[in-house]
Design a protein around this motif. Structure first.
Motif, PDB file in Angstrom:
ATOM      1  N   UNK A 251       8.993  -6.131   0.517  1.00 52.44           N
ATOM      2  CA  UNK A 251       9.744  -5.630  -0.629  1.00 52.44           C
ATOM      3  C   UNK A 251       9.253  -4.234  -0.983  1.00 52.44           C
ATOM      4  N   UNK A 252      10.195  -3.339  -1.277  1.00 54.09           N
ATOM      5  CA  UNK A 252       9.809  -1.981  -1.659  1.00 54.09           C
ATOM      6  C   UNK A 252       9.136  -1.970  -3.033  1.00 54.09           C
ATOM      7  N   UNK A 253       9.184  -3.095  -3.741  1.00 51.36           N
ATOM      8  CA  UNK A 253       8.465  -3.193  -5.005  1.00 51.36           C
ATOM      9  C   UNK A 253       6.969  -3.377  -4.776  1.00 51.36           C
ATOM     10  N   UNK A 254       6.610  -3.767  -3.558  1.00 48.55           N
ATOM     11  CA  UNK A 254       5.216  -4.114  -3.274  1.00 48.55           C
ATOM     12  C   UNK A 254       4.566  -3.231  -2.206  1.00 48.55           C
ATOM     13  N   UNK A 255       5.269  -2.199  -1.785  1.00 52.34           N
ATOM     14  CA  UNK A 255       4.673  -1.356  -0.759  1.00 52.34           C
ATOM     15  C   UNK A 255       5.563  -0.186  -0.410  1.00 52.34           C
ATOM     16  N   UNK A 256       5.116   0.600   0.577  1.00 51.98           N
ATOM     17  CA  UNK A 256       5.838   1.790   0.997  1.00 51.98           C
ATOM     18  C   UNK A 256       6.654   1.520   2.258  1.00 51.98           C
ATOM     19  N   UNK A 257       7.791   2.176   2.368  1.00 49.53           N
ATOM     20  CA  UNK A 257       8.683   1.991   3.508  1.00 49.53           C
ATOM     21  C   UNK A 257       7.968   2.285   4.822  1.00 49.53           C
ATOM     22  N   UNK A 258       7.186   3.346   4.857  1.00 46.83           N
ATOM     23  CA  UNK A 258       6.508   3.728   6.097  1.00 46.83           C
ATOM     24  C   UNK A 258       5.608   2.612   6.593  1.00 46.83           C
ATOM     25  N   UNK A 259       4.848   1.983   5.675  1.00 46.60           N
ATOM     26  CA  UNK A 259       3.947   0.909   6.098  1.00 46.60           C
ATOM     27  C   UNK A 259       4.722  -0.291   6.606  1.00 46.60           C
ATOM     28  N   UNK A 260       5.877  -0.576   6.012  1.00 47.42           N
ATOM     29  CA  UNK A 260       6.701  -1.677   6.507  1.00 47.42           C
ATOM     30  C   UNK A 260       7.210  -1.381   7.912  1.00 47.42           C
ATOM     31  N   UNK A 261       7.786  -0.176   8.062  1.00 45.82           N
ATOM     32  CA  UNK A 261       8.407   0.205   9.331  1.00 45.82           C
ATOM     33  C   UNK A 261       7.398   0.166  10.478  1.00 45.82           C
ATOM     34  N   UNK A 262       6.173   0.565  10.197  1.00 44.75           N
ATOM     35  CA  UNK A 262       5.146   0.640  11.235  1.00 44.75           C
ATOM     36  C   UNK A 262       4.327  -0.631  11.361  1.00 44.75           C
ATOM     37  N   UNK A 263       4.639  -1.652  10.587  1.00 45.74           N
ATOM     38  CA  UNK A 263       3.885  -2.903  10.664  1.00 45.74           C
ATOM     39  C   UNK A 263       4.135  -3.592  12.001  1.00 45.74           C
ATOM     40  N   UNK A 264       3.186  -4.406  12.401  1.00 51.10           N
ATOM     41  CA  UNK A 264       3.287  -5.087  13.689  1.00 51.10           C
ATOM     42  C   UNK A 264       4.497  -6.006  13.752  1.00 51.10           C
ATOM     43  N   UNK A 265       4.783  -6.725  12.666  1.00 47.04           N
ATOM     44  CA  UNK A 265       5.886  -7.685  12.681  1.00 47.04           C
ATOM     45  C   UNK A 265       7.238  -6.973  12.778  1.00 47.04           C
TER      46      UNK A 265
END
Length: 377
Positions: A315-329
C-alpha cells in the motif's frame, strides 16, 4: 572480447529499461459515479457495499493530500499518470488540483471519464494546463442506445460538453479527445455510426473495447457479452468502420480489436487452449503499476477480484513506490509474466489485447534468462 562485453552491457541496459516503471494508474479513482451502466460491476453491488464505498471515499481512501504526495514523489522513470474508472474520477473533490499537479510535474496526463462534468471552468483548466488526453466513454451513436448502455440520459449533455471543448481549444492540439465504445449487446449495431459520430466531432481516436464476457463481481458469464452470431456481426461492422475511417484523420484501434473476436480462445475454460498461450507473454505489467483508491498496489487491474493471484500486500500508505517496484516479490511477479508463465486467472479472465505480445526471441542472452521457453528447441 571488448565487443562482446559491450554488446552484453547493452543487452543488460535494454532489459533494465524494459523493467523500469514508466506509468502509474489510479485504478479506480474512487467508486462514486453519476452513471448506471448495466454492464458495470458496480451495478451488482449490494446497497450496503455501495454505502461502504461511498463512506470510504471520504474517510479511508486516498485523499487530496495523499495524491499530491504520491505525484510529487514518483520515481524519475515515471513519465505518465492515468486516472481511470471504477467510478467517475472527475467527481473526486480535488480532481482539478490533482490534474494540475500531474502537469506541473511534467508528466503525461490521461483520464477516463464519461464527459458529463466538463463544465466551462473545467474545460478552461484542462486546456490551459495542457492536459494530454481524455478517453470519453460514450458507448453509443444514438440517444436510445446511449440510455441503454449508460443507464442515464446524458447524451445531449456529453456531446454538448465535447463541442464546447473543441470550440474552446480552437487550433490547440490538447487535450486529445478519444471516444470510447465498449462493444456489448445493447450497442454493437452502432459500431459504424459511432465511428462517423466521432469523426464528425473531430475526435483524435476511437477506441473500441470488447466487453469482458465474465462478470467479475458475480463470478458468472456477463449477460451483456456478445454471442457467436453477434460476434460475427460485430466483426463485419468493425471492418466497415475501419474502411470508412480511411477518409478521416480520426484514428481507430480496430486492427487491434479484430483478432480478439477472430482468434481469442473461449473465455472461462477450465483448461484453456495451451497452444494459444504458449506464444504469448504479458507486457502490461512490465512498466505499469496500478494503485487502487484505498492505496493498495495492484500490478494488474484484473487483480481487484482475483486477490489470490495478484495481491502483493502493498500500500502506498505504508511505503514508497520505488521500494515496492524493486521488491523481490514484485520483480518475481513481472519476471514470471515476462517469460509467459501465466497465472490461472490470466488465462481465465484476460483478453487478447492484454496478452497480445509474442514471447521475445532476440538473442542467446534472452535464452539464458528464460531457458524453459527454449527447452524443446
Amino acid at each position: 572480447m571488448l565487443g562482446i562485453k559491450t554488446a552484453l552491457l547493452n543487452k543488460i541496459d535494454e532489459l533494465r529499461q524494459e523493467d523500469e516503471l514508466k506509468e502509474v494508474r489510479i485504478f479506480p479513482m474512487g467508486y462514486i459515479c453519476n452513471h448506471a451502466c448495466p454492464m458495470c460491476w458496480r451495478e451488482n453491488l449490494s446497497p450496503a457495499i455501495r454505502q461502504h464505498l461511498t463512506k470510504a471515499a471520504l474517510t479511508t481512501d486516498l485523499q487530496l493530500e495523499d495524491y499530491i504526495r504520491l505525484i510529487t514523489t514518483l520515481p524519475s522513470t515515471v513519465k505518465r499518470m492515468s486516472l481511470c474508472g471504477g467510478g467517475e474520477p472527475t467527481l473526486f473533490k480535488g480532481i482539478q488540483t490533482v490534474m494540475a499537479t500531474i502537469k506541473k510535474q511534467g508528466l503525461y496526463g490521461h483520464i477516463i471519464t464519461n464527459g458529463s462534468t466538463l463544465t466551462p471552468q473545467f474545460i478552461d483548466l484542462l486546456v490551459n494546463i495542457g492536459w494530454d488526453s481524455m478517453h470519453i466513454s460514450i458507448n453509443a451513436a444514438t440517444r436510445e442506445a446511449y440510455k441503454i448502455t449508460n443507464g442515464v440520459d446524458h447524451y445531449d449533455l456529453v456531446l454538448g460538453n465535447i463541442k464546447n471543448m473543441q470550440k474552446y481549444k480552437g487550433k490547440r492540439p490538447l487535450p486529445e479527445l478519444r471516444f470510447s465504445f465498449v462493444i456489448q449487446k445493447g450497442n454493437y449495431e452502432e459500431i459504424v455510426p459511432f465511428a462517423e459520430l466521432a469523426a464528425s466531432m473531430k475526435a483524435s481516436d476511437i477506441y473500441y473495447n470488447p466487453l469482458i464476457p465474465y462478470d467479475l463481481s458475480l463470478k458468472i458469464p456477463s449477460p451483456f457479452a456478445l454471442d457467436a452470431k453477434e460476434k460475427l456481426l460485430a466483426l463485419k461492422y468493425l471492418k466497415e468502420a475501419e474502411e470508412r475511417m480511411k477518409k478521416y484523420s480520426t484514428r481507430t484501434n480496430i486492427n487491434y480489436v479484430l483478432p480478439i473476436y477472430q482468434r481469442h480462445p473461449n473465455y472461462n475454460l477450465d483448461n484453456p487452449d495451451q497452444s494459444y498461450w504458449a506464444t504469448k507473454y504479458c507486457d502490461r505489467v512490465q512498466q505499469t503499476m496500478d494503485i487502487m483508491s484505498n492505496g493498495n498496489v495492484l500490478p494488474c487491474g484484473f487483480g481487484f477480484e482475483l486477490r489470490e493471484d495478484f495481491d502483493l500486500k502493498m500500500s502506498v500508505k505504508k511505503g514508497e513506490i520505488t521500494s515496492f517496484w524493486n521488491s523481490a516479490v514484485y520483480r518475481q511477479f513481472r519476471k514470471r509474466l515476462r517469460r509467459g508463465d501465466f497465472y490461472p486467472a490470466c488465462k481465465k479472465y484476460c483478453t487478447f489485447f492484454l496478452a497480445s505480445k509474442m514471447i521475445p526471441n532476440k538473442t542467446v542472452f534472452t535464452k539464458r534468462l528464460y531457458p524453459h521457453l527454449y527447452a524443446s528447441a
